[in-house]
Design a protein around this motif. Structure first.
Motif, PDB file in Angstrom:
ATOM      1  N   VAL A  61      66.744  22.163  -2.681  1.00  0.00           N
ATOM      2  CA  VAL A  61      67.318  23.240  -3.473  1.00  0.00           C
ATOM      3  C   VAL A  61      66.335  24.406  -3.611  1.00  0.00           C
ATOM      4  O   VAL A  61      65.128  24.239  -3.439  1.00  0.00           O
ATOM      5  N   VAL A  62      66.898  25.553  -3.931  1.00  0.00           N
ATOM      6  CA  VAL A  62      66.108  26.711  -4.333  1.00  0.00           C
ATOM      7  C   VAL A  62      66.322  26.854  -5.829  1.00  0.00           C
ATOM      8  O   VAL A  62      67.461  26.927  -6.298  1.00  0.00           O
ATOM      9  N   ALA A  63      65.225  26.846  -6.585  1.00  0.00           N
ATOM     10  CA  ALA A  63      65.314  26.912  -8.043  1.00  0.00           C
ATOM     11  C   ALA A  63      64.342  27.959  -8.568  1.00  0.00           C
ATOM     12  O   ALA A  63      63.260  28.160  -8.002  1.00  0.00           O
ATOM     13  N   TYR A  64      64.741  28.590  -9.656  1.00  0.00           N
ATOM     14  CA  TYR A  64      63.882  29.589 -10.280  1.00  0.00           C
ATOM     15  C   TYR A  64      62.964  28.912 -11.285  1.00  0.00           C
ATOM     16  O   TYR A  64      63.415  28.202 -12.185  1.00  0.00           O
ATOM     17  N   SER A  65      61.661  29.132 -11.134  1.00  0.00           N
ATOM     18  CA  SER A  65      60.670  28.616 -12.074  1.00  0.00           C
ATOM     19  C   SER A  65      60.303  29.731 -13.045  1.00  0.00           C
ATOM     20  O   SER A  65      59.769  30.764 -12.638  1.00  0.00           O
ATOM     21  N   HIS A  66      60.572  29.507 -14.317  1.00  0.00           N
ATOM     22  CA  HIS A  66      60.225  30.496 -15.340  1.00  0.00           C
ATOM     23  C   HIS A  66      58.707  30.597 -15.497  1.00  0.00           C
ATOM     24  O   HIS A  66      58.184  31.682 -15.751  1.00  0.00           O
ATOM     25  N   ASN A  71      61.253  32.067  -7.290  1.00  0.00           N
ATOM     26  CA  ASN A  71      62.028  30.967  -6.724  1.00  0.00           C
ATOM     27  C   ASN A  71      61.088  30.006  -6.017  1.00  0.00           C
ATOM     28  O   ASN A  71      60.073  30.417  -5.448  1.00  0.00           O
ATOM     29  N   THR A  72      61.460  28.749  -6.033  1.00  0.00           N
ATOM     30  CA  THR A  72      60.685  27.719  -5.364  1.00  0.00           C
ATOM     31  C   THR A  72      61.639  26.782  -4.631  1.00  0.00           C
ATOM     32  O   THR A  72      62.770  26.591  -5.067  1.00  0.00           O
ATOM     33  N   VAL A  73      61.199  26.234  -3.518  1.00  0.00           N
ATOM     34  CA  VAL A  73      62.015  25.314  -2.730  1.00  0.00           C
ATOM     35  C   VAL A  73      61.477  23.911  -2.948  1.00  0.00           C
ATOM     36  O   VAL A  73      60.301  23.643  -2.699  1.00  0.00           O
ATOM     37  N   LYS A  74      62.353  23.029  -3.434  1.00  0.00           N
ATOM     38  CA  LYS A  74      61.946  21.652  -3.730  1.00  0.00           C
ATOM     39  C   LYS A  74      63.092  20.700  -3.431  1.00  0.00           C
ATOM     40  O   LYS A  74      64.198  21.094  -3.107  1.00  0.00           O
ATOM     41  N   ARG A  75      62.813  19.416  -3.598  1.00  0.00           N
ATOM     42  CA  ARG A  75      63.801  18.368  -3.384  1.00  0.00           C
ATOM     43  C   ARG A  75      64.188  17.744  -4.725  1.00  0.00           C
ATOM     44  O   ARG A  75      63.330  17.509  -5.572  1.00  0.00           O
ATOM     45  N   ILE A 144      68.926  26.389 -10.748  1.00  0.00           N
ATOM     46  CA  ILE A 144      69.141  26.065  -9.335  1.00  0.00           C
ATOM     47  C   ILE A 144      70.188  27.016  -8.764  1.00  0.00           C
ATOM     48  O   ILE A 144      71.300  27.079  -9.257  1.00  0.00           O
ATOM     49  N   SER A 145      69.798  27.749  -7.719  1.00  0.00           N
ATOM     50  CA  SER A 145      70.691  28.785  -7.192  1.00  0.00           C
ATOM     51  C   SER A 145      71.369  28.424  -5.878  1.00  0.00           C
ATOM     52  O   SER A 145      72.388  29.009  -5.531  1.00  0.00           O
ATOM     53  N   SER A 146      70.816  27.475  -5.132  1.00  0.00           N
ATOM     54  CA  SER A 146      71.442  27.107  -3.859  1.00  0.00           C
ATOM     55  C   SER A 146      70.936  25.741  -3.412  1.00  0.00           C
ATOM     56  O   SER A 146      69.966  25.218  -3.947  1.00  0.00           O
ATOM     57  N   ARG A 147      71.620  25.203  -2.388  1.00  0.00           N
ATOM     58  CA  ARG A 147      71.298  23.851  -1.901  1.00  0.00           C
ATOM     59  C   ARG A 147      71.409  23.828  -0.385  1.00  0.00           C
ATOM     60  O   ARG A 147      72.284  24.459   0.207  1.00  0.00           O
ATOM     61  N   ASP A 148      70.534  23.051   0.246  1.00  0.00           N
ATOM     62  CA  ASP A 148      70.564  22.814   1.692  1.00  0.00           C
ATOM     63  C   ASP A 148      70.542  24.134   2.466  1.00  0.00           C
ATOM     64  O   ASP A 148      70.174  25.161   1.926  1.00  0.00           O
ATOM     65  N   GLY A 149      70.904  24.116   3.717  1.00  0.00           N
ATOM     66  CA  GLY A 149      70.912  25.341   4.505  1.00  0.00           C
ATOM     67  C   GLY A 149      70.601  25.115   5.963  1.00  0.00           C
ATOM     68  O   GLY A 149      70.647  23.994   6.469  1.00  0.00           O
TER      69      GLY A 149
END
Length: 162
Positions: A61-66, A71-75, A144-149
């Motif tokens: 996923v792509v998630a925003y870290s406050h 944005n950060t890419v993690k599992r 979380i803004s998006s998944r996979d790709g």
């Protein structure tokens, strides 16, 4: 006059196509080694914005870290209400051992956490070089803004990521 109609129609089709892609995908440039060997530094991928409603364990996923303000890419490792435990470099969810086939020789220090409603525990595949939920805490679904790709650049890395 017909020539101009064709040009306008072509431009309109290109615009609609471009907007559809932009609305449904999130372009992501990987920055760092935290997801190796799944994603590498400077990999460019298009992530699916419409798939976060069906998050599963081990999705990328792509998630925003406050805390990091980026944005950060993690599992996704932990899901809402999971009791997660890492013991002797092994993952246990609600007392059951869960194999992590995407890991190579990655070390994860022992810890235990119980997630609440709407909390997700995100970690990088390269645990020794990942700033993730171990330091940042759980992420909410709103983060979380998006998944996979699909990795589209460099072409030698082209693949579907799930």
């Amino acid at each position: 006059m017909k020539k101009y109609k064709n040009v306008v129609l072509f431009l309109l089709i290109v615009l609609v196509f471009s907007l559809t892609i932009r609305i449904n995908t999130l372009p992501v440039l990987v920055d760092g080694r935290s997801m190796e060997p799944t994603l590498y530094d400077h990999d460019f991928f298009l992530s699916n914005r419409n798939s976060i409603k069906s998050l599963k364990r081990f999705d990328i996923v792509v998630a925003y870290s406050h805390q990091l303000n980026e944005n950060t890419v993690k599992r996704v490792i932990g899901m809402p209400f999971d009791k997660m435990e890492y013991r002797d470099n092994k993952l246990y969810i609600n007392g059951q051992y869960i194999k992590e086939p995407f890991l190579q020789d990655s070390m994860t220090n022992d810890f235990t956490i119980t997630l609440k409603k709407n909390q997700y525990f995100l970690m990088g595949d390269n645990r020794l070089h990942s700033t993730d939920s171990r330091e940042l805490g759980p992420f909410s679904l709103q983060d979380i803004s998006s998944r996979d790709g699909v990795i589209v650049f460099p072409l030698s890395h082209f693949k579907n990521i799930q």
